[in-house]
Design an enzyme around this catalytic site. Structure first.
Site, PDB file in Angstrom:
ATOM      1  N   HIS A   1      34.615  46.334  34.250  1.00 60.84           N
ATOM      2  CA  HIS A   1      34.184  45.164  35.027  1.00 60.84           C
ATOM      3  C   HIS A   1      34.219  43.904  34.152  1.00 60.84           C
ATOM      4  O   HIS A   1      34.602  42.819  34.607  1.00 60.84           O
ATOM      5  CB  HIS A   1      32.773  45.367  35.585  1.00 60.84           C
ATOM      6  CG  HIS A   1      32.689  46.500  36.562  1.00 60.84           C
ATOM      7  ND1 HIS A   1      33.611  46.690  37.571  1.00 60.84           N
ATOM      8  CD2 HIS A   1      31.794  47.520  36.695  1.00 60.84           C
ATOM      9  CE1 HIS A   1      33.285  47.761  38.273  1.00 60.84           C
ATOM     10  NE2 HIS A   1      32.192  48.285  37.756  1.00 60.84           N
TER      11      HIS A   1
ATOM     12  N   ASP B   1      40.441  46.004  42.358  1.00 63.89           N
ATOM     13  CA  ASP B   1      40.070  47.419  42.238  1.00 63.89           C
ATOM     14  C   ASP B   1      40.667  48.030  40.971  1.00 63.89           C
ATOM     15  O   ASP B   1      41.728  47.602  40.507  1.00 63.89           O
ATOM     16  CB  ASP B   1      40.580  48.157  43.489  1.00 63.89           C
ATOM     17  CG  ASP B   1      39.857  49.474  43.704  1.00 63.89           C
ATOM     18  OD1 ASP B   1      38.923  49.776  42.945  1.00 63.89           O
ATOM     19  OD2 ASP B   1      40.239  50.208  44.620  1.00 63.89           O
TER      20      ASP B   1
ATOM     21  N   LEU C   1      41.604  23.941  43.661  1.00 59.17           N
ATOM     22  CA  LEU C   1      41.435  25.282  44.232  1.00 59.17           C
ATOM     23  C   LEU C   1      39.971  25.569  44.597  1.00 59.17           C
ATOM     24  O   LEU C   1      39.065  25.236  43.825  1.00 59.17           O
ATOM     25  CB  LEU C   1      41.881  26.316  43.192  1.00 59.17           C
ATOM     26  CG  LEU C   1      41.662  27.773  43.570  1.00 59.17           C
ATOM     27  CD1 LEU C   1      42.871  28.314  44.318  1.00 59.17           C
ATOM     28  CD2 LEU C   1      41.398  28.631  42.340  1.00 59.17           C
TER      29      LEU C   1
END
Ligand code: FPP
Length: 264
Positions: free
Chosen positions: A55, A38, A149
Site C-alpha cells: 500500500h 489493485d 487536474l
C-alpha cells in the site's frame, strides 16, 4: 486492425517517454480517468514484505500517475483508495491505509499546489478517523481554487451506498412536494451522486489482472471504456498509463449508436 495494433506496439517500444507523451497529447485525451488500484498485497507478498508495504508503494504510484495525468491535460483522476467493504480487512491494514492520506498529503501537498491540482474526496466522510478527515479537508481547502487536474480520492466509497443515498434524497423531495415523480430522470439522479461536479469517466483502469468492478462507480461507468492490465498497482508507471490511453485513443465509442462507415 491486428496489423495496426502490432505496428503501434512496435512504435511504442522504440519511443522515449517524452515522445510518447507528446504523441498522446496530439490525440483525444480522456477527460476523466478512474482507477481501481489493485495488487498492492501481491506486490508485497512477491517480495516477502508485509501487505502494508504494498500500500505504501502504491501511494507513490498515485503521485507518479497524478503528475502525468495532469501534464497530459486529463481533467479528473478518480482513484479507488478504500471501499466500504474494505473495513472487513485486518485492523492493522485498515489503520495503515487510513494513515496514508495524511502521509501522502503531508508529503506531496506542496507539489500538488504547485502543479495546480485540486484535491477532492468522494465517500462516507463522517465514519473516517478524525486524522484522515483532517488531512483531506486541509488539502481540499488549500487546493479549492486550483484549475488543473481534479484528483478525486474514493475513500470509504461504495457505489450502491451512493446510489441508495441519492434515491433517498430524491424520494424525500417527492414526499415533501418539491419534486414530482415525473421530474425523476437520469440527469436528476446524476446530480444527486457524489460525482455531480465531474464528467463521467471516459476510461476505467483496473490493475493486477482482476476483471470486476467491485462496487465502483456503477452508474457513472455506463459508457466508459475499460482497460485491464496484469501489472500490479505499485509497478504501474507512466508507460503503463500511456498504454491505457493509447488503447483508449484507438477505440470507436458509439454510445449504443453507429459511427462512420457502419451507418451505410
Ligand atoms: C487493493 O489492493 C488496494 C487497496 C484496497 C488500497 C489502495 C490504496 C492505495 C494504493 C494507497 C492509496 C493512497 C493514498 C494516497 C490514499 P489489494 O490490497 O487488494 O491487493 P491484493 O489483491 O494483491 O491483495
Amino acid at each position: 486492425m491486428l496489423h495496426k495494433l502490432i505496428r503501434r506496439k512496435a512504435e511504442r517500444q522504440n519511443q522515449s517517454l517524452v515522445e510518447r507523451i507528446s504523441r498522446s497529447k496530439k490525440e483525444c485525451i480522456p477527460s476523466h480517468i478512474a482507477i481501481i488500484m489493485d495488487g498492492n498485497g501481491r506486490w508485497a507478498k512477491k517480495r516477502a514484505l508485509p501487505r502494508v508495504a504494498g500500500h505504501h508503494e502504491g501511494m507513490k504510484t498515485v503521485r507518479k500517475i497524478t503528475r502525468l495525468a495532469n501534464d497530459l491535460g486529463v481533467r479528473a483522476l478518480t482513484v479507488y483508495a478504500f471501499s466500504t467493504e474494505n473495513w472487513k480487512r485486518p485492523k492493522l491494514e485498515v489503520d495503515f491505509i487510513m494513515r496514508l492520506p495524511e502521509e501522502f498529503l503531508g508529503t506531496y501537498l506542496p507539489e500538488l499546489i504547485e502543479q495546480n491540482v485540486k484535491v477532492i474526496m468522494m465517500g462516507e466522510n463522517d465514519t473516517l478517523p478524525r486524522y484522515t478527515q483532517n488531512a483531506i479537508r486541509k488539502a481540499m481547502e488549500a487546493t479549492k481554487e486550483n484549475t488543473g487536474l481534479v484528483l478525486n480520492f474514493a475513500l470509504n466509497y461504495g457505489s450502491r451506498a451512493e446510489i441508495t443515498q441519492a434515491m433517498q434524497q430524491i424520494a424525500q423531495q417527492v414526499q415533501e412536494g418539491t419534486l414530482t415523480y415525473s421530474d425523476v430522470n437520469e440527469e436528476l439522479i446524476s446530480q444527486h451522486l457524489m460525482t455531480c461536479d465531474l464528467p463521467e469517466p471516459d476510461l476505467l483502469i483496473r490493475t493486477s489482472g482482476e476483471v470486476r468492478l467491485s462496487n465502483f462507480m456503477l452508474w457513472q461507468l455506463a459508457y466508459t471504456e475499460f482497460w485491464f492490465t496484469e501489472t500490479l498497482w505499485p509497478d504501474f508507471d507512466e508507460s503503463c498509463l500511456l498504454d491505457a490511453i493509447d488503447s483508449y485513443q484507438n477505440r470507436n465509442r458509439r454510445y449504443g449508436g453507429l459511427k462512420g462507415e457502419d451507418t451505410n
